[in-house]
Design an enzyme around this catalytic site. Structure first.
Site, PDB file in Angstrom:
ATOM      1  N   GLY A  19     -15.168  45.864 -15.275  1.00  0.00           N
ATOM      2  CA  GLY A  19     -16.386  45.385 -14.616  1.00  0.00           C
ATOM      3  C   GLY A  19     -17.662  45.512 -15.419  1.00  0.00           C
ATOM      4  CG  MET A 101      -7.050  40.422 -15.310  1.00  0.00           C
ATOM      5  SD  MET A 101      -7.545  39.314 -16.639  1.00  0.00           S
ATOM      6  CE  MET A 101      -6.007  39.253 -17.543  1.00  0.00           C
ATOM      7  CB  ILE A 103      -4.212  31.456 -11.768  1.00  0.00           C
ATOM      8  CG1 ILE A 103      -3.975  31.811 -13.242  1.00  0.00           C
ATOM      9  CG2 ILE A 103      -4.508  29.965 -11.619  1.00  0.00           C
ATOM     10  CD1 ILE A 103      -2.786  31.148 -13.865  1.00  0.00           C
ATOM     11  CG  ASN A 118     -13.727  32.587 -15.913  1.00  0.00           C
ATOM     12  OD1 ASN A 118     -13.696  33.794 -15.637  1.00  0.00           O
ATOM     13  ND2 ASN A 118     -12.941  32.058 -16.846  1.00  0.00           N
ATOM     14  CG  HIS A 120     -12.357  32.315 -21.931  1.00  0.00           C
ATOM     15  ND1 HIS A 120     -11.208  32.935 -21.485  1.00  0.00           N
ATOM     16  CD2 HIS A 120     -12.070  31.820 -23.156  1.00  0.00           C
ATOM     17  CE1 HIS A 120     -10.270  32.812 -22.400  1.00  0.00           C
ATOM     18  NE2 HIS A 120     -10.765  32.143 -23.429  1.00  0.00           N
ATOM     19  CB  THR A 152     -12.139  22.650 -12.897  1.00  0.00           C
ATOM     20  OG1 THR A 152     -11.790  23.017 -14.238  1.00  0.00           O
ATOM     21  CG2 THR A 152     -13.559  22.121 -12.869  1.00  0.00           C
ATOM     22  CG  ASP A 156      -9.953  30.217 -19.496  1.00  0.00           C
ATOM     23  OD1 ASP A 156     -10.622  30.758 -18.599  1.00  0.00           O
ATOM     24  OD2 ASP A 156      -9.038  30.812 -20.100  1.00  0.00           O
ATOM     25  CD  GLU A 185     -17.420  38.510 -22.558  1.00  0.00           C
ATOM     26  OE1 GLU A 185     -17.205  38.835 -21.380  1.00  0.00           O
ATOM     27  OE2 GLU A 185     -16.540  38.594 -23.437  1.00  0.00           O
TER      28      GLU A 185
HETATM   29  C1  GRF Z   1     -14.358  39.815 -20.548  1.00  0.00           C
HETATM   30  O1  GRF Z   1     -14.089  39.810 -21.911  1.00  0.00           O
HETATM   31  C2  GRF Z   1     -14.386  38.407 -19.999  1.00  0.00           C
HETATM   32  O2  GRF Z   1     -14.822  37.481 -20.921  1.00  0.00           O
HETATM   33  C3  GRF Z   1     -12.922  38.162 -19.673  1.00  0.00           C
HETATM   34  O3  GRF Z   1     -12.442  39.395 -19.203  1.00  0.00           O
HETATM   35  C4  GRF Z   1     -13.236  40.459 -19.732  1.00  0.00           C
HETATM   36  C5  GRF Z   1     -13.769  41.220 -18.563  1.00  0.00           C
HETATM   37  O4  GRF Z   1     -14.468  42.356 -18.957  1.00  0.00           O
HETATM   38  N1  GRF Z   1     -12.760  37.097 -18.722  1.00  0.00           N
HETATM   39  P1  GRF Z   1     -15.249  43.202 -17.877  1.00  0.00           P
HETATM   40  O5  GRF Z   1     -14.231  43.592 -16.792  1.00  0.00           O
HETATM   41  O6  GRF Z   1     -16.352  42.372 -17.328  1.00  0.00           O
HETATM   42  O7  GRF Z   1     -15.732  44.411 -18.617  1.00  0.00           O
END
Ligand code: GRF
Length: 225
Positions: A19, A101, A103, A118, A120, A152, A156, A185
């Site tokens: 998180g 994690m 879909i 999302n 990625h 969608t 991804d 991110e």
């Molecule tokens: C991140 O790298 C994100 O891009 C991917 O999963 C990871 C989640 O990290 N989808 P966190 O749980 O937000 O630390």
């Protein structure tokens, strides 16, 4: 043109793990950079650190157990129907997948079309799916990065909202690269939420048009080493 909302945007975060992106959004809200309220954090994992982070900030933390749904032919859809009920109950306007994690099925995707994002860890459309950072190194890419996109039905695949790029260095391992990407991110996810809250995102086919302000048209951010 930005739209001033009188009430904060109601957001739910779906997360399965540590998180850190959730934390970045919480921090951006608490420091006033993002005009939103996290109405709930929902996880399919009882022990997700994301739930603990939510609790620390007084945000409802909800574990929705996937077990009772598994084994049913329509189990994934039924699970998403349960999530949808929760999202409706909490008046959620925008859903953020942050290390979720599982879909998501068309049940959720359709209900939250252009209202679910999302993040990625690659410059999509390169390297969708798992191990994106490792694949970028193995391909010999010189740049890697992260993408915030609308969700969608394809994994991804949705319209790209913001991207940030980082260099790949000679000595990088998947872990060191993942760390460098993660820092970006944490910048672009809150920023995308704020753009949404300001009503500045318009989807035209595959493209997301970011209106007003000083955003580069493509929403691209390239970080120096
Ligand atoms: C991140 O790298 C994100 O891009 C991917 O999963 C990871 C989640 O990290 N989808 P966190 O749980 O937000 O630390």
């Amino acid at each position: 043109m930005s739209t001033r909302r009188s009430t904060p945007l109601r957001v739910a975060v779906l997360a399965s793990g540590r998180g850190s992106n959730l934390q970045a959004v919480i921090d951006a809200i608490e420091t006033g950079q993002v005009h939103a309220k996290i109405a709930a954090v929902i996880s399919n994992k009882n022990d997700a650190l994301a739930l603990e982070r939510a609790r620390k900030h007084g945000i409802p933390d909800l574990f929705v157990n996937p077990k009772p749904f598994s084994g049913r032919p329509d189990g994934r859809e039924a699970y998403d129907r349960a999530l949808l009920e929760t999202l409706t109950k909490y008046d959620v306007e925008l859903v953020l997948l942050a290390g979720y994690m599982k879909i998501v099925t068309p049940i959720l995707v359709k209900a939250y079309a252009n209202r679910m994002m999302n993040i990625h860890p690659s410059l999509l459309p390169s390297f969708p799916g798992l191990d994106a950072q490792k694949k970028a190194i193995e391909w010999g890419c010189k740049l890697a990065g992260c993408t915030v996109h609308f969700v969608t039905e394809g994994v991804d695949e949705g319209p790209i909202i913001l991207q940030a790029a980082v260099p790949i260095l000679d000595g990088d391992t998947p872990e060191t690269l993942a760390d460098r990407i993660l820092q970006e991110e944490h910048k672009i996810y809150p920023r995308a939420v704020q753009l949404f809250a300001e009503g500045r995102l318009r989807v035209e086919g595959r493209r997301v048009i970011v209106s007003g302000g000083d955003m580069p048209a493509a929403g691209a951010i390239i970080s120096p080493v």
